[in-house]
Design a protein around this motif. Structure first.
Motif, PDB file in Angstrom:
ATOM      1  N   GLN A 162      -6.280 -35.036  16.630  1.00  0.00           N
ATOM      2  CA  GLN A 162      -6.548 -33.888  17.497  1.00  0.00           C
ATOM      3  C   GLN A 162      -5.671 -32.705  17.104  1.00  0.00           C
ATOM      4  O   GLN A 162      -6.141 -31.555  17.068  1.00  0.00           O
ATOM      5  N   LEU A 163      -4.405 -32.989  16.784  1.00  0.00           N
ATOM      6  CA  LEU A 163      -3.506 -31.922  16.357  1.00  0.00           C
ATOM      7  C   LEU A 163      -3.990 -31.285  15.050  1.00  0.00           C
ATOM      8  O   LEU A 163      -3.977 -30.065  14.893  1.00  0.00           O
ATOM      9  N   GLN A 174       5.638 -24.636  15.605  1.00  0.00           N
ATOM     10  CA  GLN A 174       5.646 -25.691  16.621  1.00  0.00           C
ATOM     11  C   GLN A 174       4.635 -26.790  16.270  1.00  0.00           C
ATOM     12  O   GLN A 174       4.918 -27.976  16.410  1.00  0.00           O
ATOM     13  N   ALA A 175       3.460 -26.374  15.786  1.00  0.00           N
ATOM     14  CA  ALA A 175       2.434 -27.350  15.411  1.00  0.00           C
ATOM     15  C   ALA A 175       2.899 -28.180  14.223  1.00  0.00           C
ATOM     16  O   ALA A 175       2.685 -29.402  14.180  1.00  0.00           O
ATOM     17  N   LEU A 179       3.453 -32.182  14.093  1.00  0.00           N
ATOM     18  CA  LEU A 179       2.794 -33.012  13.086  1.00  0.00           C
ATOM     19  C   LEU A 179       3.807 -33.936  12.414  1.00  0.00           C
ATOM     20  O   LEU A 179       3.506 -35.114  12.155  1.00  0.00           O
ATOM     21  N   GLU A 180       4.985 -33.433  12.138  1.00  0.00           N
ATOM     22  CA  GLU A 180       6.047 -34.253  11.542  1.00  0.00           C
ATOM     23  C   GLU A 180       6.416 -35.421  12.447  1.00  0.00           C
ATOM     24  O   GLU A 180       6.580 -36.561  11.987  1.00  0.00           O
ATOM     25  N   THR A 183       3.536 -37.931  12.527  1.00  0.00           N
ATOM     26  CA  THR A 183       3.439 -38.631  11.239  1.00  0.00           C
ATOM     27  C   THR A 183       4.487 -39.721  11.142  1.00  0.00           C
ATOM     28  O   THR A 183       4.199 -40.848  10.709  1.00  0.00           O
ATOM     29  N   GLU A 184       5.700 -39.414  11.564  1.00  0.00           N
ATOM     30  CA  GLU A 184       6.772 -40.411  11.531  1.00  0.00           C
ATOM     31  C   GLU A 184       6.452 -41.592  12.442  1.00  0.00           C
ATOM     32  O   GLU A 184       6.644 -42.758  12.080  1.00  0.00           O
ATOM     33  N   GLN A 185       5.914 -41.301  13.637  1.00  0.00           N
ATOM     34  CA  GLN A 185       5.537 -42.370  14.565  1.00  0.00           C
ATOM     35  C   GLN A 185       4.404 -43.213  13.990  1.00  0.00           C
ATOM     36  O   GLN A 185       4.402 -44.449  14.112  1.00  0.00           O
ATOM     37  N   LEU A 186       3.434 -42.539  13.372  1.00  0.00           N
ATOM     38  CA  LEU A 186       2.283 -43.248  12.806  1.00  0.00           C
ATOM     39  C   LEU A 186       2.712 -44.152  11.658  1.00  0.00           C
ATOM     40  O   LEU A 186       2.219 -45.275  11.511  1.00  0.00           O
ATOM     41  N   ILE A 187       3.631 -43.683  10.842  1.00  0.00           N
ATOM     42  CA  ILE A 187       4.125 -44.469   9.712  1.00  0.00           C
ATOM     43  C   ILE A 187       4.796 -45.750  10.187  1.00  0.00           C
ATOM     44  O   ILE A 187       4.564 -46.832   9.633  1.00  0.00           O
TER      45      ILE A 187
END
Length: 373
Positions: A162-163, A174-175, A179-180, A183-187
C-alpha cells in the motif's frame, strides 16, 4: 488419528447429516453434483477452517440459510476430542473440545488432513502460487509458529504494498523512512519463513524421493529445490538470510517504486521439481507429472506421522480414476491398514484391490447419504 462421527448442518446441499465412520477406508459413491465433494470439503474445512475450492465462505452455507455447522468427534493416541466450525455471514467460529479458539493458529493442526484431488496435478504443472499454498498449508499443520509468522509476514507485506502504491503518486522523506522500516520488518519475517521452508522441503524430499523411486520401479529420481528471490540457501544462519534479502531489496528498490509492488520475498518464490535432472514441470510427461504429484502427497502422509506421531486423515476426491492400475495399487498398498481414508467415486467397478473390498461403503444422492450394510 481418525474421525469417529461427523455432523453437518446447513452445509452446502446437506440440510442435516450425521455419520459414523470406522478407522479404515470409507468409500462415498454417487453421481456427479450429488454431494460427494461437499462432504470431503467439509472435512477439509474442519481441519483448515477454509475451503480448498472457494475463498467465499458464504458459498459453504446452504441456500437462504444464515449459518453452517460442521462438528466432529475424533480420536488419536492421546484420547478423544471434538472439533467444530460454525460459518455465518458475520464470520466464523472454531471450537476445540467445545471451547472457542480465538486464534486460528492455535486450532489448525488439531486435525491433520491430506487431500489428493485431480486438481492437485496442478501442484506439478500449475503456477508458483499453487506450490506456495501447498508448502504453507503443510508446514502450518505441523507448526503453529509458522502460521503465526506467515500471518505477520502477510500483514507487513500488505502495508508495504500500500505504501509503494501511495509513493507512486507522491513521495517524500517521510514515505522513504516508512519504507525502510517496513522493509526491515518484512525481511525479519521473511527469513523465518524461508528457513522453515528449506527445512520442510528437506524432510519432504527424503520421503518423496523414496516413494517416487518405488512407483517408477527404480527408473526415476525426484529432487525438490527451493527457488528463492534472494541468494539464500539451506543451512544459512538466520542473520545471513536477512542480509541476503537486504541486498536483494536494495537491487529492486527503484523498480518497486515504479511498479508499486513488493518484488522480493517468500510470496514470490517457488519449488522446482526435477526428475532425472530434468524439470518435470516443463519437460515431464503426463505420467511423470502424475507420479510426482502422487509421491508428494504420499510423502506428506509420512512426514506428518514423523512429526506428530499420528497418521493424518486422507481424502481422495475422485482421484482413483485419474491414476493407472500401477499407481492406484501403490497408493492403496501404502495406506492399507494405516490411514483413515475417505474416497469419492462414481463407481468402484474396475478397481480391484483388497483394501476396497474391506471398506465401508456409503451412497450419496441429492445431499442424502446412507451406508450400505
Amino acid at each position: 488419528m481418525h474421525i469417529e462421527s461427523l455432523y453437518l448442518k446447513q452445509y452446502r446441499n446437506y440440510e442435516e447429516l450425521t455419520l459414523q465412520f470406522e478407522n479404515k477406508i470409507n468409500v462415498i459413491i454417487g453421481e456427479n453434483a450429488q454431494g460427494k465433494t461437499n462432504l470431503m470439503e467439509a472435512i477439509y474445512v474442519l481441519a483448515f477452517t477454509k475451503s480448498h475450492r472457494t475463498p467465499r465462505e458464504k458459498e459453504l452455507i446452504n441456500w437462504d440459510e444464515d449459518f453452517a455447522r460442521i462438528h466432529a468427534q475424533l480420536s488419536k493416541s492421546s484420547g478423544p476430542f471434538s472439533l467444530e466450525v460454525i460459518l455465518s455471514k458475520k464470520g466464523k467460529k472454531v471450537k476445540y473440545n467445545e471451547l472457542e479458539q480465538r486464534k486460528l493458529s492455535e486450532y489448525i493442526g488439531a486435525c491433520n488432513v491430506v487431500m489428493f484431488a485431480p486438481e492437485d496435478l496442478n501442484l506439478v504443472k500449475g503456477a508458483p502460487q499453487v506450490r506456495r499454498r501447498f508448502i504453507d498449508m503443510e508446514i502450518g499443520q505441523i507448526s503453529s509458529v509458522y502460521l503465526h509468522d506467515l500471518a505477520v509476514y502477510h500483514r507487513i507485506l500488505k502495508q508495504r504494498n500500500q505504501l509503494l502504491k501511495d509513493m507512486f503518486s507522491k513521495s517524500g522523506t517521510q514515505a522513504d523512512m516508512m519504507l525502510e522500516v517496513l522493509t526491515e520488518q518484512l525481511i525479519k519475517a521473511a527469513a523465518k519463513l524461508v528457513e522453515r521452508r528449506f527445512h520442510f522441503l528437506n524432510m519432504l524430499e527424503k520421503w518423496a524421493k523414496t516413494i517416487h523411486k518405488e512407483i517408477s520401479r527404480g527408473k526415476e529420481e525426484l529432487i525438490l529445490s527451493y527457488v528463492p528471490t534472494a541468494e539464500v540457501s539451506e543451512g544459512m544462519e538466520l542473520s545471513m538470510i536477512e542480509e541476503e534479502y537486504k541486498q536483494a531489496f536494495g537491487k529492486v528498490r527503484d523498480n518497486e517504486k515504479r511498479r508499486g509492488v513488493t518484488l522480493v520475498g517468500p510470496h514470490r518464490e517457488d519449488i522446482k521439481l526435477t526428475v532425472n535432472d530434468r524439470n518435470v514441470q516443463t519437460y515431464g510427461s503426463q505420467g511423470q507429472q502424475r507420479t510426482t504429484a502422487l509421491s508428494l502427497k504420499l510423502a506428506e502422509i509420512e512426514l506428518i506421522r514423523e512429526n506428530i506421531g499420528e497418521y493424518p486423515i486422507l481424502l481422495l476426491d475422485d482421484v482413483l480414476s485419474e491414476l493407472d492400475d500401477h499407481r492406484q495399487s501403490h497408493l492403496l498398498n501404502t495406506i492399507q491398514g494405516k490411514v483413515q481414508t475417505f474416497v469419492t467415486t462414481t463407481s468402484v467397478e474396475g478397481i480391484e484391490h483388497e483394501t476396497l473390498k474391506q471398506a465401508s461403503m456409503f451412497y450419496v444422492e441429492d445431499g442424502r447419504l446412507q451406508q450400505k450394510k
